[in-house]
Each structure stands twice: as C-alpha cells, then as structure tokens.
Scaffold this motif. Structure first.
Motif, short mmCIF file in Angstrom:
data_model
loop_
_atom_site.label_atom_id
_atom_site.label_comp_id
_atom_site.label_asym_id
_atom_site.label_seq_id
_atom_site.Cartn_x
_atom_site.Cartn_y
_atom_site.Cartn_z
N LYS A 68 0.85 -1.18 0.00
CA LYS A 68 0.00 0.00 0.00
C LYS A 68 0.89 1.24 0.00
O LYS A 68 1.82 1.34 0.78
CB LYS A 68 -0.90 0.00 1.23
CG LYS A 68 -1.89 1.13 1.24
CD LYS A 68 -2.83 1.02 2.40
CE LYS A 68 -3.83 2.16 2.37
NZ LYS A 68 -4.78 2.06 3.44
N GLY A 69 0.60 2.15 -0.86
CA GLY A 69 1.37 3.38 -0.92
C GLY A 69 1.58 3.80 -2.36
O GLY A 69 1.07 3.19 -3.30
N PRO A 70 2.35 4.86 -2.57
CA PRO A 70 2.58 5.33 -3.93
C PRO A 70 3.46 4.36 -4.70
O PRO A 70 4.22 3.58 -4.13
CB PRO A 70 3.29 6.68 -3.73
CG PRO A 70 3.92 6.57 -2.40
CD PRO A 70 3.01 5.70 -1.58
N LEU A 71 3.36 4.42 -6.01
CA LEU A 71 4.18 3.56 -6.86
C LEU A 71 5.63 4.01 -6.79
O LEU A 71 5.93 5.18 -6.62
CB LEU A 71 3.69 3.63 -8.31
CG LEU A 71 2.29 3.11 -8.57
CD1 LEU A 71 1.90 3.36 -10.01
CD2 LEU A 71 2.22 1.62 -8.27
N GLU A 72 6.53 3.06 -6.93
CA GLU A 72 7.95 3.38 -6.94
C GLU A 72 8.38 3.64 -8.38
O GLU A 72 8.00 2.91 -9.28
CB GLU A 72 8.75 2.22 -6.35
CG GLU A 72 8.43 1.95 -4.90
CD GLU A 72 9.16 0.74 -4.36
OE1 GLU A 72 9.99 0.15 -5.10
OE2 GLU A 72 8.91 0.39 -3.21
N LYS A 102 10.58 14.86 -3.98
CA LYS A 102 9.47 14.27 -3.23
C LYS A 102 8.28 14.06 -4.17
O LYS A 102 7.85 14.97 -4.86
CB LYS A 102 9.07 15.19 -2.09
CG LYS A 102 7.98 14.62 -1.22
CD LYS A 102 7.63 15.55 -0.08
CE LYS A 102 6.54 14.94 0.77
NZ LYS A 102 6.12 15.85 1.82
N ASP A 103 7.78 12.83 -4.17
CA ASP A 103 6.62 12.51 -4.99
C ASP A 103 5.40 12.50 -4.08
O ASP A 103 5.27 11.68 -3.19
CB ASP A 103 6.79 11.15 -5.65
CG ASP A 103 5.62 10.78 -6.54
OD1 ASP A 103 4.87 11.69 -6.95
OD2 ASP A 103 5.45 9.59 -6.82
N THR A 104 4.51 13.45 -4.30
CA THR A 104 3.31 13.52 -3.48
C THR A 104 2.21 12.63 -4.01
O THR A 104 1.21 12.42 -3.33
CB THR A 104 2.80 14.97 -3.41
OG1 THR A 104 2.52 15.41 -4.74
CG2 THR A 104 3.82 15.88 -2.76
N GLY A 105 2.38 12.09 -5.21
CA GLY A 105 1.36 11.23 -5.78
C GLY A 105 0.26 12.04 -6.43
O GLY A 105 0.26 13.28 -6.40
N PRO A 106 -0.70 11.38 -7.03
CA PRO A 106 -1.78 12.11 -7.67
C PRO A 106 -2.68 12.78 -6.63
O PRO A 106 -2.88 12.28 -5.54
CB PRO A 106 -2.55 11.03 -8.43
CG PRO A 106 -2.22 9.76 -7.72
CD PRO A 106 -0.83 9.94 -7.17
N ARG A 142 -6.18 13.67 -5.39
CA ARG A 142 -7.55 13.19 -5.56
C ARG A 142 -8.49 14.10 -4.79
O ARG A 142 -8.23 14.43 -3.63
CB ARG A 142 -7.69 11.76 -5.05
CG ARG A 142 -6.82 10.79 -5.79
CD ARG A 142 -7.05 9.38 -5.38
NE ARG A 142 -7.26 9.23 -3.94
CZ ARG A 142 -7.40 8.10 -3.32
NH1 ARG A 142 -7.34 7.00 -3.98
NH2 ARG A 142 -7.59 8.05 -2.03
#
Length: 70
Positions: A31-35, A53-57, A59
């Motif tokens: 579970k978590g953001p994609l690498e 830093k990748d904050t992810g999409p 939503r």
C-alpha cells in the motif's frame, strides 16, 4: 446410515479453494505510492543531492455513502 455425495463434497472443496486463493491474492501488494523505475528522473537525485518528493496524484475528497457508519 447416510452416505455423503462425493460430487457435492468435491464441489464444496473446490469452491473453498477458489475463495481462499482469491482472498490470499487480494492481500498481496504494497500500500502506498508507486515506486519509480531505477533509471527514471524521479529516481535520480536532484542538484541538491536529494531525491524529489513525490506527493502522488491529487484526488478530490468525495464523500462515500457509508462514511457516516464508519
């Protein structure tokens, strides 16, 4: 004395195995953001030596029908 039906017993066993396998596979994963891939720009350190830093999409917060019960 009653005898069990072998077809019914094997069918019940098959259904139990399929459901158990489905539940086991549903629990796989992280579970978590994609690498990012190793050679992507996101995987490389920036000019300051830190990885970006990748904050992810992002939503939008949409309410769900069962939120009130939780």
């Amino acid at each position: 004395m009653s005898r069990r039906n072998p077809v019914r017993t094997s069918r019940n066993l098959a259904v139990a195995l399929v459901l158990g396998s489905a539940l086991a596979l549903a629990g796989c994963g992280v579970k978590g953001p994609l690498e990012p891939p190793p050679n992507s720009p996101m995987g490389q350190p920036g000019p300051d030596g830190k990885k970006p830093k990748d904050t992810g999409p992002i939503r939008p917060k949409t309410p769900f029908i069962l939120d009130g019960l939780l």
